[in-house]
Design a protein around this motif. Structure first.
Motif, PDB file in Angstrom:
ATOM      1  N   ALA A 248       0.836  -1.201   0.000  1.00 35.98           N
ATOM      2  CA  ALA A 248       0.000   0.000   0.000  1.00 35.98           C
ATOM      3  C   ALA A 248       0.870   1.251   0.000  1.00 35.98           C
ATOM      4  N   ARG A 249       0.232   2.404   0.101  1.00 39.93           N
ATOM      5  CA  ARG A 249       0.972   3.660   0.047  1.00 39.93           C
ATOM      6  C   ARG A 249       1.943   3.835   1.206  1.00 39.93           C
ATOM      7  N   ASP A 250       1.602   3.283   2.369  1.00 39.76           N
ATOM      8  CA  ASP A 250       2.499   3.430   3.511  1.00 39.76           C
ATOM      9  C   ASP A 250       3.752   2.571   3.394  1.00 39.76           C
ATOM     10  N   GLY A 251       3.763   1.628   2.451  1.00 43.45           N
ATOM     11  CA  GLY A 251       4.931   0.792   2.243  1.00 43.45           C
ATOM     12  C   GLY A 251       5.076  -0.342   3.227  1.00 43.45           C
ATOM     13  N   ARG A 252       4.158  -0.490   4.169  1.00 39.50           N
ATOM     14  CA  ARG A 252       4.248  -1.535   5.193  1.00 39.50           C
ATOM     15  C   ARG A 252       3.181  -2.610   5.023  1.00 39.50           C
ATOM     16  N   HIS A 253       1.960  -2.201   4.706  1.00 39.75           N
ATOM     17  CA  HIS A 253       0.868  -3.152   4.583  1.00 39.75           C
ATOM     18  C   HIS A 253       0.689  -3.567   3.119  1.00 39.75           C
ATOM     19  N   LEU A 254       0.024  -4.699   2.933  1.00 44.48           N
ATOM     20  CA  LEU A 254      -0.208  -5.222   1.593  1.00 44.48           C
ATOM     21  C   LEU A 254      -1.454  -4.598   0.987  1.00 44.48           C
ATOM     22  N   ASN A 255      -1.405  -4.364  -0.293  1.00 42.41           N
ATOM     23  CA  ASN A 255      -2.607  -3.942  -0.999  1.00 42.41           C
ATOM     24  C   ASN A 255      -3.370  -5.181  -1.463  1.00 42.41           C
ATOM     25  N   ARG A 256      -4.345  -4.997  -2.312  1.00 43.89           N
ATOM     26  CA  ARG A 256      -5.154  -6.126  -2.758  1.00 43.89           C
ATOM     27  C   ARG A 256      -4.312  -7.153  -3.515  1.00 43.89           C
ATOM     28  N   ALA A 257      -3.413  -6.686  -4.348  1.00 36.07           N
ATOM     29  CA  ALA A 257      -2.573  -7.613  -5.103  1.00 36.07           C
ATOM     30  C   ALA A 257      -1.639  -8.389  -4.182  1.00 36.07           C
ATOM     31  N   GLY A 258      -1.057  -7.698  -3.200  1.00 32.61           N
ATOM     32  CA  GLY A 258      -0.179  -8.389  -2.263  1.00 32.61           C
ATOM     33  C   GLY A 258      -0.929  -9.383  -1.407  1.00 32.61           C
ATOM     34  N   ALA A 259      -2.149  -9.022  -0.959  1.00 40.38           N
ATOM     35  CA  ALA A 259      -2.948  -9.953  -0.169  1.00 40.38           C
ATOM     36  C   ALA A 259      -3.335 -11.173  -0.988  1.00 40.38           C
ATOM     37  N   SER A 260      -3.597 -10.978  -2.280  1.00 40.25           N
ATOM     38  CA  SER A 260      -3.939 -12.116  -3.134  1.00 40.25           C
ATOM     39  C   SER A 260      -2.743 -13.056  -3.314  1.00 40.25           C
ATOM     40  N   LEU A 261      -1.551 -12.495  -3.458  1.00 41.45           N
ATOM     41  CA  LEU A 261      -0.356 -13.336  -3.584  1.00 41.45           C
ATOM     42  C   LEU A 261      -0.084 -14.113  -2.297  1.00 41.45           C
ATOM     43  N   LEU A 262      -0.228 -13.464  -1.140  1.00 39.72           N
ATOM     44  CA  LEU A 262      -0.028 -14.158   0.122  1.00 39.72           C
ATOM     45  C   LEU A 262      -1.060 -15.266   0.302  1.00 39.72           C
ATOM     46  N   ALA A 263      -2.297 -15.034  -0.091  1.00 37.84           N
ATOM     47  CA  ALA A 263      -3.326 -16.072   0.007  1.00 37.84           C
ATOM     48  C   ALA A 263      -2.989 -17.263  -0.876  1.00 37.84           C
ATOM     49  N   SER A 264      -2.435 -17.019  -2.050  1.00 37.68           N
ATOM     50  CA  SER A 264      -2.049 -18.120  -2.939  1.00 37.68           C
ATOM     51  C   SER A 264      -0.937 -18.957  -2.316  1.00 37.68           C
ATOM     52  N   ASN A 265       0.051 -18.311  -1.691  1.00 36.38           N
ATOM     53  CA  ASN A 265       1.133 -19.055  -1.043  1.00 36.38           C
ATOM     54  C   ASN A 265       0.607 -19.924   0.098  1.00 36.38           C
ATOM     55  N   LEU A 266      -0.304 -19.375   0.892  1.00 35.64           N
ATOM     56  CA  LEU A 266      -0.840 -20.137   2.023  1.00 35.64           C
ATOM     57  C   LEU A 266      -1.754 -21.270   1.549  1.00 35.64           C
ATOM     58  N   GLU A 267      -2.498 -21.037   0.496  1.00 29.58           N
ATOM     59  CA  GLU A 267      -3.376 -22.088  -0.019  1.00 29.58           C
ATOM     60  C   GLU A 267      -2.572 -23.263  -0.556  1.00 29.58           C
ATOM     61  N   LEU A 268      -1.461 -22.970  -1.220  1.00 33.89           N
ATOM     62  CA  LEU A 268      -0.593 -24.047  -1.695  1.00 33.89           C
ATOM     63  C   LEU A 268       0.002 -24.838  -0.532  1.00 33.89           C
ATOM     64  N   ALA A 269       0.336 -24.145   0.547  1.00 35.28           N
ATOM     65  CA  ALA A 269       0.886 -24.843   1.719  1.00 35.28           C
ATOM     66  C   ALA A 269      -0.161 -25.748   2.355  1.00 35.28           C
ATOM     67  N   LEU A 270      -1.419 -25.307   2.399  1.00 31.62           N
ATOM     68  CA  LEU A 270      -2.479 -26.147   2.965  1.00 31.62           C
ATOM     69  C   LEU A 270      -2.729 -27.380   2.097  1.00 31.62           C
ATOM     70  N   GLU A 271      -2.675 -27.233   0.792  1.00 36.87           N
ATOM     71  CA  GLU A 271      -2.877 -28.369  -0.101  1.00 36.87           C
ATOM     72  C   GLU A 271      -1.697 -29.338  -0.006  1.00 36.87           C
ATOM     73  N   ALA A 272      -0.485 -28.812   0.111  1.00 35.59           N
ATOM     74  CA  ALA A 272       0.692 -29.680   0.135  1.00 35.59           C
ATOM     75  C   ALA A 272       0.760 -30.541   1.388  1.00 35.59           C
ATOM     76  N   HIS A 273       0.163 -30.094   2.467  1.00 38.02           N
ATOM     77  CA  HIS A 273       0.240 -30.834   3.720  1.00 38.02           C
ATOM     78  C   HIS A 273      -1.076 -31.546   4.012  1.00 38.02           C
ATOM     79  N   HIS A 274      -1.841 -31.846   2.963  1.00 37.56           N
ATOM     80  CA  HIS A 274      -2.990 -32.740   3.030  1.00 37.56           C
ATOM     81  C   HIS A 274      -4.038 -32.253   4.047  1.00 37.56           C
ATOM     82  N   THR A 275      -4.269 -30.954   4.066  1.00 41.40           N
ATOM     83  CA  THR A 275      -5.370 -30.453   4.881  1.00 41.40           C
ATOM     84  C   THR A 275      -6.675 -30.740   4.143  1.00 41.40           C
ATOM     85  N   PRO A 276      -7.667 -31.325   4.762  1.00 42.85           N
ATOM     86  CA  PRO A 276      -8.917 -31.642   4.055  1.00 42.85           C
ATOM     87  C   PRO A 276      -9.573 -30.380   3.520  1.00 42.85           C
ATOM     88  N   ARG A 277     -10.115 -30.476   2.306  1.00 48.02           N
ATOM     89  CA  ARG A 277     -10.766 -29.344   1.655  1.00 48.02           C
ATOM     90  C   ARG A 277     -12.278 -29.444   1.778  1.00 48.02           C
TER      91      ARG A 277
END
Length: 277
Positions: A248-277
Motif C-alpha cells: 500500500a501507500r504506507d509501504g508496510r501493509h499489503l494492498n489487494r494484489a499483495g494480499a492475493s499473492l499471500l493467500a495463494s502461497n498459504l493455499e498451496l501450503a495447505l494443499e501440500a500438507h494434506h489439509t482436508p478441503r
C-alpha cells in the motif's frame, strides 16, 4: 579715707552632674598616637553603654528550625497553590496487553472452517477457502500465543492453525526474545493437537537497512527451526522482495494484489500438507 568691704568667701563646692545616674569609671581611656609625620591620630572610644544592655531573645530569632508539633496550619485562603494541591494517588500498574480482533471483511462460509489464519494487519484482506481469518492489528508473537486457546475453543473442527506475525516485533530490536516467543507460540499450537503452519516474514518496502537485516535473520532462523521441528513453513521472502507494487501507500501493509499473492502461497501450503478441503 576709703573703706574696702570684704565679703566672706564662699566655701568651695564640687560641681554636681546633671544626670542622677552615678558616675562610673570608664572602661576605656583616650589614647593619642603620633605618627611618623607628626600627625595626631585619635582612636574613637566604643559607644557608651553604662547598663550593659543586651537582647536575651536573639537566640530564638536566629533559630530557623520550626517544631512540627507546634506548627499552626494556615487557613485555606492563605495557603499557597502547592500546599492546597491534593496529593496525587499512586500510579496504577499497567494493564495487560490486549489486542482487539477486527471483524472479518469476508464472513466464513456456512460450512465449518478446516483452518484458521491468525496474524497481524498483514492478513487483513487475505481469505482462504473454508478458512477463517483472525486479524489482530498491531499484534506481536506473544499476543497471538495468548489467543490460541480462544481460537481452538471457537473452532474445534479446524485441523490447522496458520500464523503470520513478526513484523511488529522487528521494531523492538530484541532478536533473542523474538526467537523465544516464536518457539513458545509453535509449541503452544502443537500442544493443542492442531497442525501449525508458519507463514514466513515479508520484507516491507520501507524497511531500513537494519530492519531488513533483522527480518532476513528471522527468516533464516525460522527456516532452520521449522525444518528441525517438522513444522510446515511458507517462504514469502522471495515473493515480495523488491516488489513495491504489492504494498500500500504506507509501504508496510499489503494492498489487494499483495494480499492475493499471500493467500495463494498459504493455499498451496495447505494443499501440500494434506489439509482436508
Amino acid at each position: 579715707m576709703s573703706f574696702q568691704t570684704k565679703f566672706p568667701e564662699e566655701p568651695a563646692t564640687t560641681s554636681q552632674p546633671a544626670c542622677s545616674t552615678p558616675q562610673q569609671n570608664q572602661p576605656w581611656t583616650e589614647v593619642v598616637a603620633r605618627s611618623q609625620r607628626g600627625v595626631l591620630k585619635r582612636f574613637s572610644p566604643p559607644p557608651f553603654n553604662p547598663f550593659n544592655l543586651s537582647n536575651r531573645y536573639s537566640v530564638l530569632a536566629d533559630s530557623n528550625v520550626a517544631d512540627p508539633a507546634h506548627t499552626i496550619p494556615l487557613p485555606p485562603q492563605h495557603r499557597s497553590a502547592e500546599q492546597s494541591r491534593p496529593t496525587a494517588p499512586p500510579p496504577k500498574p499497567p494493564a495487560p496487553r490486549r489486542v482487539a480482533r477486527e471483524r472479518p471483511r469476508h464472513p466464513p462460509s456456512s460450512t465449518r472452517p478446516v483452518a484458521v489464519l491468525v496474524g497481524s494487519s498483514m492478513v487483513r484482506h487475505v481469505t482462504l477457502p473454508r478458512s477463517e481469518t483472525w486479524c489482530l492489528p498491531g499484534a506481536r508473537v506473544e499476543d497471538v500465543q495468548t489467543r490460541v486457546p480462544e481460537v481452538v475453543e471457537q473452532h474445534p473442527t479446524a485441523s490447522a492453525i496458520v500464523v503470520h506475525v513478526g513484523s511488529n516485533d522487528i521494531r523492538l530490536q530484541q532478536s533473542e526474545k523474538l526467537k523465544s516467543d516464536f518457539t513458545s507460540l509453535i509449541q503452544t499450537i502443537l500442544a493443542t493437537g492442531k497442525k501449525c503452519i508458519v507463514s514466513g516474514p515479508i520484507p516491507s518496502a520501507c524497511f531500513s537497512d537494519m530492519q531488513f537485516s533483522r527480518i532476513r535473520q528471522l527468516h533464516a532462523w525460522l527456516v532452520g527451526y521449522c525444518s528441525r521441528e517438522r513444522v510446515p513453513f511458507v517462504d514469502n521472502f522471495g515473493s515480495f522482495w523488491r516488489r513495491r507494487s504489492l504494498f500500500a501507500r504506507d509501504g508496510r501493509h499489503l494492498n489487494r494484489a499483495g494480499a492475493s499473492l499471500l493467500a495463494s502461497n498459504l493455499e498451496l501450503a495447505l494443499e501440500a500438507h494434506h489439509t482436508p478441503r
